[in-house]
Motif scaffolding. Structure first.
Motif, mmCIF file in Angstrom:
data_model
loop_
_atom_site.group_PDB
_atom_site.id
_atom_site.type_symbol
_atom_site.label_atom_id
_atom_site.label_comp_id
_atom_site.label_asym_id
_atom_site.label_seq_id
_atom_site.Cartn_x
_atom_site.Cartn_y
_atom_site.Cartn_z
ATOM 1 N N ASP A 79 17.178 43.450 20.669
ATOM 2 C CA ASP A 79 17.193 42.332 21.544
ATOM 3 C C ASP A 79 17.357 42.784 22.857
ATOM 4 O O ASP A 79 17.300 41.995 23.972
ATOM 5 N N HIS A 80 17.524 44.011 23.434
ATOM 6 C CA HIS A 80 17.924 44.448 24.386
ATOM 7 C C HIS A 80 16.731 45.526 24.969
ATOM 8 O O HIS A 80 16.621 45.927 26.081
ATOM 9 N N LEU A 81 15.870 45.865 24.032
ATOM 10 C CA LEU A 81 14.830 47.060 24.062
ATOM 11 C C LEU A 81 13.601 46.712 23.984
ATOM 12 O O LEU A 81 12.751 47.343 24.607
ATOM 13 N N HIS A 82 13.361 45.953 22.931
ATOM 14 C CA HIS A 82 12.020 45.879 22.516
ATOM 15 C C HIS A 82 10.733 45.339 23.072
ATOM 16 O O HIS A 82 9.726 45.168 22.943
ATOM 17 N N GLY A 83 11.209 44.933 24.446
ATOM 18 C CA GLY A 83 10.102 44.403 25.433
ATOM 19 C C GLY A 83 9.712 45.640 26.453
ATOM 20 O O GLY A 83 8.794 45.363 27.137
ATOM 21 N N LEU A 84 10.060 46.862 26.059
ATOM 22 C CA LEU A 84 9.854 47.889 26.820
ATOM 23 C C LEU A 84 8.399 48.124 27.341
ATOM 24 O O LEU A 84 8.173 48.792 28.447
ATOM 25 N N ASP A 85 7.658 48.075 26.371
ATOM 26 C CA ASP A 85 6.039 48.093 26.385
ATOM 27 C C ASP A 85 5.513 47.217 27.575
ATOM 28 O O ASP A 85 4.647 47.989 28.198
ATOM 29 N N ASP A 86 6.232 46.332 27.881
ATOM 30 C CA ASP A 86 5.602 45.177 28.852
ATOM 31 C C ASP A 86 5.783 45.760 30.339
ATOM 32 O O ASP A 86 5.503 45.073 31.109
#
Ligand SMILES: [Zn+2]
Ligand SMILES: [Zn+2]
Ligand SMILES: [Zn+2]
Length: 278
Positions: A79-86
Motif C-alpha cells: 500500500d506504500h510502494l506498488h504504484g511506483l511504476d506510474d
C-alpha cells in the motif's frame, strides 16, 4: 513549504471493496480515503513524494503533480510502494532518486526487478535510482531526515522535512513537518530527532489497539509528547467517519487541556503550509 495529503487511508483504501458499512457508504468526500501518501513542494519549486502506493496515478492527477525531484519511502508494504511504476512520465527527463532504508531498497529491487533488466525498445519503464539512506539529505532547499520507527516488529522510516536554513536570519532549526505513517512505537533514540514539529502527520488507524499501528488515542498521546502545534491523523480505517474522528479529537483536546493545539483527522486533498507560505 506546501504539503498535500494525497491519501489518508489504511491499506485497503476506503471504501473497502465489498464493504457496505456506514463509513464505506458515506456521502462525505472526506470519508473516501486513498492509500497513504504525501506530496511536498519546497519554496524553490522542489517536489518530493513520500510513498507511491497503488493509488499514485490517480493521486498525481488529482493533485496536478507535473514534476518530481525525488521519492522517499517509509517501507515496502504494497500500500506504500506498488504504484511506483506510474512515475514513468515524471522520470522521463531525469532519473528519479528513490530513498528508503536498506530493507526497503533491497525489496524494491526484487519486486520491481524488470526496471533494472534489459528489455526490448519501446517498453516504458520508470527511470529510478534506488538508494539506501541512513542520514539527512537535501533536495534543493528541502532537507529530509529519516526517523526510524517501529511498525509492529518491522523497523521502518518516518520522515522529517524542513526548508533547509538559508542562513539569512532564519532560526537554526527551521519549523518541521514530521510524517509517521504505519507506526506502532517510537524508539527512545528517535524522539530527539523528531523534536517539536510544527506539523505532525501520524498513523491513527482506529480507536481499538492494533499490533502494527497506533490507535487514535496512542497517536494523540504521542503527539502531545512531541508538542507538535498541529497534528493530523492518517492511515485511517473504516471504523469511524471523518466527522466522528473530529469529534473524538475535540474531546481529547478538552479533556487534556490542549485547546491551543490543532488535532484533526487528515483527509485526501488536505493542504498545509509551513514557513513563508503561512
Ligand atoms: Zn500502510
Ligand atoms: Zn466499510
Ligand atoms: Zn505497512
Amino acid at each position: 513549504m506546501k504539503i498535500t495529503v494525497l491519501g489518508s487511508g489504511t491499506s485497503h483504501g476506503i471504501p473497502v471493496i465489498g464493504c457496505h458499512c456506514r463509513v464505506c457508504a458515506s456521502d462525505d468526500s472526506r470519508d473516501k480515503r486513498l492509500r497513504a501518501s504525501l506530496y511536498i513542494e519546497g519554496e524553490s519549486g522542489e517536489a518530493v513524494v513520500i510513498d507511491t502506493g497503488p493509488d499514485f496515478r490517480l493521486q498525481a492527477l488529482q493533485a496536478g503533480i507535473e514534476k518530481l525531484d525525488a521519492i522517499f519511502l517509509t517501507h515496502d508494504h504494497a500500500d506504500h510502494l506498488h504504484g511506483l511504476d506510474d512515475v514513468r512520465t515524471l522520470s522521463q527527463n531525469k532519473p528519479l532518486p528513490v530513498y528508503g532504508n536498506d530493507k526497503t531498497i533491497a525489496e524494491l529491487r526484487e519486486r520491481f526487478s524488470y526496471i533494472f533488466k534489459e528489455t526490448q525498445q519501446g517498453g516504458g519503464k520508470p527511470r529510478i535510482i534506488p538508494q539506501a539512506l541512513s542520514g539527512p539529505i537535501q533536495i534543493g532547499g528541502l532537507s529530509l531526515s529519516p526517523l526510524p520507527v517501529l511498525h509492529g516488529t518491522l523497523e521502518i522510516l518516518g520522515w522529517k522535512v524542513q526548508q533547509a536554513s538559508a542562513g539569512h536570519g532564519r532560526a537554526p532549526d527551521p519549523p518541521a513537518l514530521v510524517y509517521l505513517t504505519d507506526t506502532s512505537a517510537i524508539p527512545e533514540g528517535t524522539w530527539p530527532l523528531i523534536g517539536q514539529p510544527e506539523i505532525l502527520i501520524i498513523d491513527g488507524l482506529r480507536l481499538r489497539p492494533h499490533v502494527t499501528h497506533f490507535s487514535i488515542p496512542e497517536a494523540l498521546d504521542a503527539a502531545v509528547k512531541t508538542g507538535a502545534r498541529r497534528t493530523y491523523l492518517t492511515h485511517i480505517c473504516h471504523d469511524l467517519s471523518h466527522a466522528e474522528i473530529e469529534e473524538y479529537c475535540c474531546s481529547y483536546r478538552k479533556e487534556h487541556h490542549l485547546e491551543a493545539m490543532v488535532m484533526e483527522p487528515a483527509y485526501d486533498g488536505l493542504q498545509m503550509e509551513i514557513g513563508p507560505y503561512t
